[in-house]
Scaffold this motif. Structure first.
Motif: not given
Lengths: 76, 175
Positions: A9-10, A15-16, A30-32, A40-45
């Motif tokens: 999150d930080l 990342f984006l 690895v986390h994803l 889901i959150e990353v895909n939506e962002l």
């Protein structure tokens, strides 16, 4: 070192923007791979930035373009 | 004819700069002010200043950043004036959207564009400006910081706030 949801999150802005270090990128991947919620959150962002990149730009209306060009005494 | 040199050393006339940046300046003005007539004022005032300042422009950094900085300052100045005046919120004029190929596509697109516009309206002016420059116009974080005269970390904070708020508001379009 294992990356947590809070760690990712930080680092989301970087990342984006694709500006994580190689090591951070690997840890995020690895986390994803194991966290559905973050995926889901990353895909939506990413979807948000894609929507605005494709549809957010506006065109100066032609009438205004001509009027402003005349006022500036230039050709457009 | 006034010309300048951009970072790739190509001469650019005022007319070429207007053609290249009128839409981007209009978009920045509209996204900040949410009024198409005021956004047109931003374009005109920005290019009046570009014409006046071009002879003394020394080519520090990309010319796009220089023009966006002028445009941003104009939009903020107009916003301050508007705040000081008694205005009817119903009098705002919304942007004309580009024509689409078919009626069906046009209705769908108009609906989506209206939703994107309404979602952005919930953000504060500084956050809208940051998001517009970074995610709509595609400037780098460093260049956005230069235009807005804030730190890169402030840009990142505003962007995170914008993207998260828009993600929540536009969820139905993101599945």
């Amino acid at each position: 070192m294992t990356m947590t949801c809070d760690d990712l999150d930080l680092l989301l802005p970087e990342f984006l923007d694709g500006s994580l270090t190689t090591s951070q990128e690997e840890q995020a991947a690895v986390h994803l791979a194991t966290c559905q919620q973050c995926t889901i959150e990353v895909n939506e962002l990413e979807g948000v930035t894609k929507l605005y990149k494709e549809h957010g730009m506006l065109e100066l209306p032609n009438e205004a373009r001509q009027r402003i060009a005349r006022a500036l005494d230039i050709e457009s | 004819m006034q010309t300048t040199k951009d970072t790739t050393d190509q001469p650019r006339t005022v007319s070429e700069l207007f053609d290249a940046f009128a839409n981007a300046t209009y978009t920045l003005g509209y996204r900040i002010l949410r009024d198409s007539h005021l956004a047109e004022d931003v374009v005109q005032e920005t290019f009046i200043k570009v014409i006046r300042s071009l002879p003394s422009y020394r080519g520090e950094g990309p010319i796009a950043g220089w023009i966006y900085r002028i445009g941003y300052r104009e939009a903020i100045a107009i916003s301050r004036r508007r705040r000081d005046e008694v205005t009817d919120p119903e009098s705002a004029t919304f942007a004309t959207l580009p024509a689409r190929e078919s009626v069906e596509e046009s209705v769908m697109t108009q609906d989506l564009l209206a939703r994107l516009d309404a979602a952005m309206a919930e953000l504060s002016e500084p956050v809208r400006a940051t998001f517009t420059l970074r995610d709509i116009q595609g400037l780098s974080t460093k260049d956005v910081a230069g235009v807005l005269e804030i730190s890169e970390s402030a840009v990142k904070m505003r962007l995170a706030r914008a993207r998260e708020a828009l993600r929540v508001q536009l969820k139905e379009y993101l599945e």
